[in-house]
Scaffold this active site. Structure first.
Site, short mmCIF file in Angstrom:
data_model
loop_
_atom_site.label_atom_id
_atom_site.label_comp_id
_atom_site.label_asym_id
_atom_site.label_seq_id
_atom_site.Cartn_x
_atom_site.Cartn_y
_atom_site.Cartn_z
N TYR A 97 0.84 -1.20 0.00
CA TYR A 97 0.00 0.00 0.00
C TYR A 97 0.87 1.25 0.00
O TYR A 97 0.59 2.21 -0.71
CB TYR A 97 -0.93 0.00 1.22
CG TYR A 97 -1.93 -1.13 1.20
CD1 TYR A 97 -3.15 -0.97 0.56
CD2 TYR A 97 -1.65 -2.35 1.80
CE1 TYR A 97 -4.07 -2.02 0.52
CE2 TYR A 97 -2.56 -3.39 1.77
CZ TYR A 97 -3.77 -3.22 1.12
OH TYR A 97 -4.68 -4.25 1.08
N ASN A 121 -12.08 -1.28 -5.84
CA ASN A 121 -11.81 -1.75 -7.21
C ASN A 121 -12.99 -2.59 -7.69
O ASN A 121 -13.27 -3.64 -7.12
CB ASN A 121 -10.52 -2.58 -7.21
CG ASN A 121 -10.26 -3.29 -8.52
OD1 ASN A 121 -10.78 -2.91 -9.57
ND2 ASN A 121 -9.45 -4.34 -8.46
N CYS A 129 -5.80 -6.18 -7.67
CA CYS A 129 -5.67 -5.70 -6.29
C CYS A 129 -5.22 -6.81 -5.35
O CYS A 129 -4.73 -6.53 -4.25
CB CYS A 129 -6.96 -5.05 -5.82
SG CYS A 129 -8.42 -6.06 -5.97
N HIS A 130 -5.34 -8.07 -5.78
CA HIS A 130 -4.89 -9.19 -4.95
C HIS A 130 -3.36 -9.19 -4.79
O HIS A 130 -2.84 -9.86 -3.91
CB HIS A 130 -5.36 -10.53 -5.53
CG HIS A 130 -4.90 -10.80 -6.92
ND1 HIS A 130 -5.57 -10.31 -8.03
CD2 HIS A 130 -3.83 -11.50 -7.39
CE1 HIS A 130 -4.94 -10.71 -9.12
NE2 HIS A 130 -3.89 -11.42 -8.77
N GLU A 156 -0.30 -17.43 -9.30
CA GLU A 156 0.70 -16.60 -9.96
C GLU A 156 2.14 -16.89 -9.49
O GLU A 156 3.08 -16.27 -9.98
CB GLU A 156 0.36 -15.13 -9.75
CG GLU A 156 -0.95 -14.74 -10.40
CD GLU A 156 -1.26 -13.26 -10.25
OE1 GLU A 156 -0.44 -12.50 -9.70
OE2 GLU A 156 -2.34 -12.86 -10.72
#
Length: 159
Positions: A97, A121, A129-130, A156
């Site tokens: 953040y 979002n 945003c993850h 990912e």
């Protein structure tokens, strides 16, 4: 006119919405904090979502690392700046953040505002945003639920 469709995914049923031009305006999940639900007057039509469906299937199969879809989330100028930074966080990477606050030119004190923009979002998964974590590496909030955030980061290779 808002068009919508639902898709099955490893995260559960996804609700996608688009404007009349086929630009995606939201991707919501069941139980999502602030997620969209079908409204009166919306038109169910899978047509505008065929490319999104193909790209999401490839993403969940581990074969796609970057979405190439027209997206439009409506928000304040600040939220749109934050969302633009989210769009630049690469597959398999994470950011904090505080790093996002710095990239949008906000002070360290604005980290809460950045968190609010990220939480608002409307395009989960598509706008990643993850990939945002706490400064200490902790997995902090995700509107779709922390278990889904973990699943996406594992997919990912970021966990």
């Amino acid at each position: 006119m808002t068009y919508y469709t639902t898709l099955d995914s490893p995260l559960g049923h996804l609700l996608l919405t688009a404007d009349p031009n086929g630009t995606l305006t939201s991707l919501s999940m069941p139980g999502q904090k602030g997620g969209r639900t079908v409204q009166d007057g919306w038109r169910s039509d899978a047509g505008p979502f065929r490319e999104a469906e193909q790209q999401l299937a490839a993403y969940f199969a581990g074969d796609l690392k970057e979405f190439r879809l027209p997206l439009r989330g409506e928000g304040t100028e600040f939220r749109e700046r934050v969302w633009s930074v989210l769009d630049s966080v690469p597959y398999g990477a994470t950011t904090t953040y505080g790093e996002i606050a710095a990239r949008v030119g906000a002070s360290r004190a604005a980290v809460r505002a950045v968190g609010g923009a990220i939480g608002a979002n409307p395009l989960l998964v598509l706008r990643p945003c993850h990939r945002v974590i706490g400064a200490d590496g902790s997995l902090t909030g995700y509107a779709g639920g922390l278990e889904r955030k973990v699943e996406l980061l594992r997919l990912e290779g970021a966990l």
